[in-house]
Write a protein that holds these residues in place. Structure first.
Motif, PDB file in Angstrom:
ATOM      1  N   ARG A  86       0.819  -1.214   0.000  1.00 46.37           N
ATOM      2  CA  ARG A  86       0.000   0.000   0.000  1.00 46.37           C
ATOM      3  C   ARG A  86       0.850   1.260   0.000  1.00 46.37           C
ATOM      4  N   VAL A  87       1.830   1.302   0.892  1.00 45.14           N
ATOM      5  CA  VAL A  87       2.571   2.538   1.145  1.00 45.14           C
ATOM      6  C   VAL A  87       3.817   2.650   0.265  1.00 45.14           C
ATOM      7  N   ARG A  88       4.460   1.502  -0.004  1.00 45.83           N
ATOM      8  CA  ARG A  88       5.683   1.465  -0.808  1.00 45.83           C
ATOM      9  C   ARG A  88       6.716   2.496  -0.321  1.00 45.83           C
ATOM     10  N   PRO A  89       7.108   2.411   0.952  1.00 50.44           N
ATOM     11  CA  PRO A  89       8.133   3.345   1.431  1.00 50.44           C
ATOM     12  C   PRO A  89       9.449   3.110   0.698  1.00 50.44           C
ATOM     13  N   PRO A  90      10.193   4.145   0.398  1.00 55.30           N
ATOM     14  CA  PRO A  90      11.478   3.951  -0.282  1.00 55.30           C
ATOM     15  C   PRO A  90      12.452   3.076   0.514  1.00 55.30           C
ATOM     16  N   ALA A  91      12.360   3.140   1.856  1.00 59.86           N
ATOM     17  CA  ALA A  91      13.300   2.390   2.683  1.00 59.86           C
ATOM     18  C   ALA A  91      12.621   1.902   3.951  1.00 59.86           C
ATOM     19  N   LEU A  92      13.051   0.726   4.414  1.00 62.99           N
ATOM     20  CA  LEU A  92      12.551   0.133   5.661  1.00 62.99           C
ATOM     21  C   LEU A  92      13.742  -0.316   6.485  1.00 62.99           C
ATOM     22  N   LEU A  93      13.831   0.167   7.723  1.00 55.42           N
ATOM     23  CA  LEU A  93      14.886  -0.220   8.651  1.00 55.42           C
ATOM     24  C   LEU A  93      14.282  -1.065   9.753  1.00 55.42           C
ATOM     25  N   TYR A 108      10.153  -9.667  -0.079  1.00 53.60           N
ATOM     26  CA  TYR A 108      10.131 -10.721  -1.106  1.00 53.60           C
ATOM     27  C   TYR A 108       8.691 -11.021  -1.534  1.00 53.60           C
ATOM     28  N   PHE A 109       7.797 -11.170  -0.573  1.00 50.23           N
ATOM     29  CA  PHE A 109       6.407 -11.506  -0.899  1.00 50.23           C
ATOM     30  C   PHE A 109       5.636 -10.314  -1.459  1.00 50.23           C
ATOM     31  N   ALA A 110       6.001  -9.098  -1.024  1.00 48.16           N
ATOM     32  CA  ALA A 110       5.278  -7.906  -1.493  1.00 48.16           C
ATOM     33  C   ALA A 110       5.684  -7.528  -2.910  1.00 48.16           C
ATOM     34  N   ARG A 111       6.886  -7.950  -3.344  1.00 46.46           N
ATOM     35  CA  ARG A 111       7.376  -7.610  -4.681  1.00 46.46           C
ATOM     36  C   ARG A 111       7.413  -6.098  -4.880  1.00 46.46           C
ATOM     37  N   VAL A 112       8.058  -5.408  -3.925  1.00 46.36           N
ATOM     38  CA  VAL A 112       8.173  -3.957  -4.005  1.00 46.36           C
ATOM     39  C   VAL A 112       9.647  -3.575  -4.085  1.00 46.36           C
ATOM     40  N   ASP A 113       9.895  -2.300  -4.400  1.00 46.62           N
ATOM     41  CA  ASP A 113      11.264  -1.812  -4.537  1.00 46.62           C
ATOM     42  C   ASP A 113      11.816  -1.241  -3.234  1.00 46.62           C
ATOM     43  N   THR A 114      11.076  -1.340  -2.164  1.00 46.92           N
ATOM     44  CA  THR A 114      11.531  -0.821  -0.872  1.00 46.92           C
ATOM     45  C   THR A 114      12.910  -1.383  -0.531  1.00 46.92           C
ATOM     46  N   ARG A 115      13.816  -0.493  -0.134  1.00 39.36           N
ATOM     47  CA  ARG A 115      15.153  -0.907   0.265  1.00 39.36           C
ATOM     48  C   ARG A 115      15.109  -1.334   1.733  1.00 39.36           C
ATOM     49  N   PRO A 148      21.527 -12.392   3.282  1.00 46.00           N
ATOM     50  CA  PRO A 148      22.046 -12.049   1.952  1.00 46.00           C
ATOM     51  C   PRO A 148      21.006 -11.420   1.035  1.00 46.00           C
ATOM     52  N   LEU A 149      19.710 -11.577   1.349  1.00 49.25           N
ATOM     53  CA  LEU A 149      18.647 -11.000   0.532  1.00 49.25           C
ATOM     54  C   LEU A 149      18.337  -9.564   0.940  1.00 49.25           C
ATOM     55  N   ALA A 150      18.874  -9.101   2.066  1.00 51.08           N
ATOM     56  CA  ALA A 150      18.648  -7.722   2.496  1.00 51.08           C
ATOM     57  C   ALA A 150      19.442  -6.777   1.599  1.00 51.08           C
ATOM     58  N   ASP A 151      18.954  -5.550   1.499  1.00 56.56           N
ATOM     59  CA  ASP A 151      19.660  -4.540   0.708  1.00 56.56           C
ATOM     60  C   ASP A 151      20.830  -3.934   1.467  1.00 56.56           C
ATOM     61  N   GLY A 152      20.809  -4.080   2.774  1.00 55.71           N
ATOM     62  CA  GLY A 152      21.907  -3.589   3.592  1.00 55.71           C
ATOM     63  C   GLY A 152      21.877  -4.248   4.954  1.00 55.71           C
ATOM     64  N   VAL A 153      23.069  -4.514   5.515  1.00 57.78           N
ATOM     65  CA  VAL A 153      23.181  -5.091   6.860  1.00 57.78           C
ATOM     66  C   VAL A 153      24.085  -4.173   7.679  1.00 57.78           C
ATOM     67  N   VAL A 154      23.573  -3.735   8.821  1.00 58.40           N
ATOM     68  CA  VAL A 154      24.306  -2.852   9.717  1.00 58.40           C
ATOM     69  C   VAL A 154      24.592  -3.586  11.016  1.00 58.40           C
ATOM     70  N   ILE A 370      23.056   4.471   3.908  1.00 67.09           N
ATOM     71  CA  ILE A 370      22.805   3.076   3.571  1.00 67.09           C
ATOM     72  C   ILE A 370      21.348   2.835   3.184  1.00 67.09           C
ATOM     73  N   LEU A 371      20.436   3.667   3.720  1.00 61.81           N
ATOM     74  CA  LEU A 371      19.032   3.576   3.322  1.00 61.81           C
ATOM     75  C   LEU A 371      18.784   4.236   1.966  1.00 61.81           C
ATOM     76  N   GLN A 372      19.750   5.038   1.534  1.00 64.70           N
ATOM     77  CA  GLN A 372      19.654   5.772   0.264  1.00 64.70           C
ATOM     78  C   GLN A 372      18.442   6.689   0.244  1.00 64.70           C
ATOM     79  N   VAL A 373      18.270   7.388   1.389  1.00 62.58           N
ATOM     80  CA  VAL A 373      17.197   8.362   1.523  1.00 62.58           C
ATOM     81  C   VAL A 373      17.825   9.749   1.569  1.00 62.58           C
TER      82      VAL A 373
END
Length: 374
Positions: A86-93, A108-115, A148-154, A370-373
């Motif tokens: 619904r919201v498609r936030p650019p990034a999720l931490l 993965y299940f939502a098939r969105v571009d959220t980082r 390994p499927l995450a866009d970033g690991v902190v 790292i969130l690219q925001v």
């Protein structure tokens, strides 16, 4: 009760996901980051599996709280998938387990571009190794296949990064170390607040302070035994601020050692910084850590520190012992000698710019990168 509950938001720049807003260090980090994000003019969602928490009042009013209404964390996955669609936030931490794993799976299940960026806050091998619960002991397996499927690991320290890489096979170059945003603008203000406690009145013996959850990780029995040795040689008092499952055992040890008059366990307090400011020495007795916020906070308010050289964090924070005394884990005699050294008037000055890397502004800059925001 806060009014900013919602299921969606017209525009969200960054979302932070927690299962439950507890009172621990990881939750405090997320709250600090949300404050930093909104101060940069960003629209922020705090997504919670459920909102049954007494700590919601701490959420900045500018932050939009999203309640997934899940009865438990494991059942929040479908609702989080729906939120991302619904919201498609650019990034999720996200932070903590299994919150991190659910965040990765939801993308993965939502098939969105959220980082999606996940944060590892503790020594995974030691944290899991101390538990007998199968759910916790399964964490490395989930991490190995999902991280390994995450866009970033902190991770919160170099030690945590090395441990995570070793346990889960994640290449070190895929992990970014960002120290916790521990030093906030209001920390100094809170440290100066009035404290009405007889132990801190003029002419009273020096107070040795510790802060943390009363559990095995913090190893407060070693501190209490060390204090017994200190008290044999000088007048002093020990105060441990915190709550947890080991309270009865600690109280029994205090009674066994005859320290009832000089040891206090006042439970959790809303403002530990006022206690830090007025104590003579701060002690971290932990058997292991990720990055102990309380050690940084004590340094920030100007109290000398003694810490175990546990894995991981203290040696990084104290610049390998340059800014505080490091002692072996589980050694009450060494701890007592270090405390006595500080009580005798010996302390180590901290370079003014050293603590900057633990500040809110510094961490916000790193997380936004790292969130690219922007």
């Amino acid at each position: 009760m806060k009014k900013n509950f919602s299921s969606t938001r017209v525009s969200t720049d960054v979302a932070c996901f927690l299962g439950f807003l507890g009172g621990g260090g990881a939750e405090r980090v997320i709250l600090n980051l949300t404050t930093g994000f909104v101060n940069r003019g960003l629209n922020v969602d705090l997504v919670l599996a459920n909102t049954g928490s007494p700590h919601l009042w701490q959420v900045p009013p500018e932050v939009n709280i999203v309640d997934l209404k899940a009865r438990k964390l494991s059942s929040s996955l479908p609702a989080l998938v729906g939120y991302l669609r619904r919201v498609r936030p650019p990034a999720l931490l996200s932070t903590l387990h299994y919150t991190n794993e659910i965040a990765i799976a939801a993308k993965y299940f939502a098939r969105v571009d959220t980082r999606v960026v996940v944060r590892e806050a503790n020594q995974l091998s030691l944290d899991v190794g101390q538990s007998k619960a199968w759910k916790k002991r399964a964490i490395p397996w989930f991490v190995r296949y999902l991280y390994p499927l995450a866009d970033g690991v902190v991770t919160v320290s170099r030690g945590v990064a090395e441990d995570l890489s070793r346990v889960c096979g994640l290449p070190l170059e895929k992990i970014q170390v960002i120290y916790n945003p521990t030093i906030t603008p209001d920390l100094g203000i809170k440290a100066e607040e009035t404290l009405n406690h007889p132990w801190f009145e003029p002419g009273q013996p020096p107070v040795i302070l510790a802060v943390g959850k009363l559990q095995a990780q913090k190893d407060f029995p070693t501190l209490i035994r060390a204090f017994a040795r200190v008290r044999e040689r000088t007048a002093a008092r020990l105060m441990i601020l915190g709550w947890g499952p080991d309270r009865s055992q600690l109280e029994a040890l205090v009674e066994e050692l005859g320290l009832q008059e000089d040891v206090a366990l006042p439970d959790h307090v809303a403002n530990p910084y006022a206690y830090m400011k007025r104590s003579t020495v701060f002690v971290l007795s932990s058997a292991w850590e990720g990055l102990p916020n309380v050690l940084i906070e004590a340094m920030a308010v100007g109290i000398p520190v003694v810490s175990t050289d546990c894995k991981s964090g203290p040696s990084e924070i104290l610049k390998e012992g340059e800014y505080g005394l490091l002692i072996p884990v589980g050694n009450p005699q060494a701890m007592a000698e270090a405390i006595l050294t500080v009580l005798s008037g010996s302390s180590r000055a901290i370079a003014p710019d050293w603590l900057e890397q633990f500040s809110l502004d510094y961490a916000v800059n790193k997380y936004l990168e790292i969130l690219q925001v922007t």
